[in-house]
Scaffold this active site. Structure first.
Site, PDB file in Angstrom:
ATOM      1  N   CYS A   1       0.838  -1.213   0.000  1.00 45.59           N
ATOM      2  CA  CYS A   1       0.000   0.000   0.000  1.00 45.59           C
ATOM      3  C   CYS A   1       0.872   1.263   0.000  1.00 45.59           C
ATOM      4  CB  CYS A   1      -0.910   0.003   1.226  1.00 45.59           C
ATOM      5  SG  CYS A   1      -1.810   1.556   1.386  1.00 45.59           S
TER       6      CYS A   1
ATOM      7  N   VAL B   1      -6.064   0.919   5.211  1.00 46.14           N
ATOM      8  CA  VAL B   1      -4.761   1.114   5.866  1.00 46.14           C
ATOM      9  C   VAL B   1      -4.114   2.346   5.239  1.00 46.14           C
ATOM     10  CG1 VAL B   1      -4.429  -1.305   6.446  1.00 46.14           C
ATOM     11  CG2 VAL B   1      -3.592  -0.477   4.240  1.00 46.14           C
TER      12      VAL B   1
ATOM     13  N   GLU C   1      -6.029   7.378   8.152  1.00 44.92           N
ATOM     14  CA  GLU C   1      -5.757   8.305   7.036  1.00 44.92           C
ATOM     15  C   GLU C   1      -4.265   8.672   7.061  1.00 44.92           C
ATOM     16  OE1 GLU C   1      -7.518   9.824   4.264  1.00 44.92           O
ATOM     17  OE2 GLU C   1      -8.636   8.028   4.754  1.00 44.92           O
TER      18      GLU C   1
HETATM   19  N1  GSH Z   1      -7.102   8.196   1.944  1.00 41.73           N
HETATM   20  C1  GSH Z   1      -6.529   7.009   2.517  1.00 41.73           C
HETATM   21  C2  GSH Z   1      -6.376   5.972   1.434  1.00 41.73           C
HETATM   22  C3  GSH Z   1      -5.826   4.658   1.969  1.00 41.73           C
HETATM   23  C4  GSH Z   1      -6.115   3.502   0.997  1.00 41.73           C
HETATM   24  O1  GSH Z   1      -6.808   3.644  -0.012  1.00 41.73           O
HETATM   25  N2  GSH Z   1      -5.562   2.312   1.330  1.00 41.73           N
HETATM   26  C5  GSH Z   1      -5.903   1.161   0.551  1.00 41.73           C
HETATM   27  C6  GSH Z   1      -4.719   0.246   0.352  1.00 41.73           C
HETATM   28  S1  GSH Z   1      -3.461   0.980  -0.628  1.00 41.73           S
HETATM   29  C7  GSH Z   1      -6.944   0.358   1.315  1.00 41.73           C
HETATM   30  O2  GSH Z   1      -6.842   0.200   2.512  1.00 41.73           O
HETATM   31  N3  GSH Z   1      -7.915  -0.189   0.607  1.00 41.73           N
HETATM   32  C8  GSH Z   1      -8.923  -1.019   1.185  1.00 41.73           C
HETATM   33  C9  GSH Z   1     -10.288  -0.653   0.735  1.00 41.73           C
HETATM   34  O3  GSH Z   1     -10.433   0.359   0.016  1.00 41.73           O
HETATM   35  O4  GSH Z   1     -11.218  -1.365   1.072  1.00 41.73           O
HETATM   36  C10 GSH Z   1      -5.197   7.355   3.177  1.00 41.73           C
HETATM   37  O5  GSH Z   1      -4.577   8.365   2.791  1.00 41.73           O
HETATM   38  O6  GSH Z   1      -4.783   6.650   4.107  1.00 41.73           O
END
Ligand code: GSH
Length: 238
Positions: free
Chosen positions: A30, A70, A82
């Site tokens: 990630c 995450v 976040e």
């Molecule tokens: N805006 C969030 C985005 C985090 C994000 O999109 N993480 C992804 C992995 S790279 C995630 O956890 N995805 C799981 C999902 O969307 O269900 C941040 O800055 O932490």
């Protein structure tokens, strides 16, 4: 590749980290979690990691964060999620080796570059990687146009000034992933952006970046997996 499997649906909730101890809920590939890992490494903070299986999230993980994404930090019974919020929080609770600016104008400038990066680079990046094949050339064009904005914003050795700081760490993960785009069939590189190219070389020399980065080969393998619609969890990349 990983010594510990990511925790998934049905796995028991791990006991809280001990008093004063910090835990990061992450996913190895990630880029948002990598932002936080870069902060942690740059500041020399000790922490433990629990990787989450994002396609089969444990129930207890969803109780910790309503967004179910995450990175998430846990310390002394408190949860922070976040990536950008996590990173500011880290600088707040571990004020040594501060990497976020305290000057309001510099802070605003960095936030604006990040907002630009989010809209102009991160957004087309995901459409390019996860979108339909016939849309990839148009997304690649948007992406390259976006990189031009970032090239223009780089007026010093690092985005944060004379040395790497918050803005550099928060931008880095998506630029490290440029090799992944090779698997999209679209030829893209930073070569046409001399300032970004020089910045990437400088970044790659930093111990915190070395500690948190994957090789181009791993990114290419991961990118192929994503673009073929497969799950990296089934490919042993977990
Ligand atoms: N805006 C969030 C985005 C985090 C994000 O999109 N993480 C992804 C992995 S790279 C995630 O956890 N995805 C799981 C999902 O969307 O269900 C941040 O800055 O932490």
């Amino acid at each position: 590749m990983s010594s510990e499997r990511a925790m998934k649906t049905g796995s028991a909730c791990p006991p809280p980290p001990g008093p004063g101890k910090l835990r990061l809920y992450s996913m190895r590939f990630c880029p948002y979690a990598q932002r936080t890992r870069l902060f942690l490494a740059a500041k020399g903070i000790e922490y433990e990691t629990i990787n989450i299986h994002l396609r089969e999230k444990p129930e207890w993980f969803l109780e910790k964060t309503p967004l179910g994404k995450v990175p998430v930090l846990e310390k002394d019974g408190k949860i922070v999620y976040e990536s950008l919020v996590c990173n500011e929080y880290l600088d707040g609770i571990y004020p040594d080796k501060r990497v976020t600016p305290s000057d309001p104008l510099e802070k605003a400038r960095q936030s604006m570059v990040l907002a630009l990066f989010d809209a102009k680079v991160i957004s087309p990046y995901y459409k390019l990687v996860l979108g339909k094949e016939d849309e990839r050339p148009a997304m690649a064009k948007q992406y390259v146009d976006g990189l031009q904005f970032i090239e223009n914003a780089l007026t010093q050795p690092f985005f944060s000034g004379d040395k790497a700081g918050a803005l550099d760490y928060n931008l880095w993960p998506w630029l490290e992933r440029l090799p992944m785009l090779k698997s999209s069939g679209v030829e893209l590189s930073v070569d046409k952006f001399p300032k970004l190219t020089a910045w990437m070389k400088r970044m790659l020399e930093l111990p915190e970046v070395k500690a948190c980065s994957f090789s181009p080969e791993v990114h290419i393998q991961y990118g192929k997996t994503l673009m073929s619609g497969n799950s990296y969890y089934d490919m042993g990349l977990e």
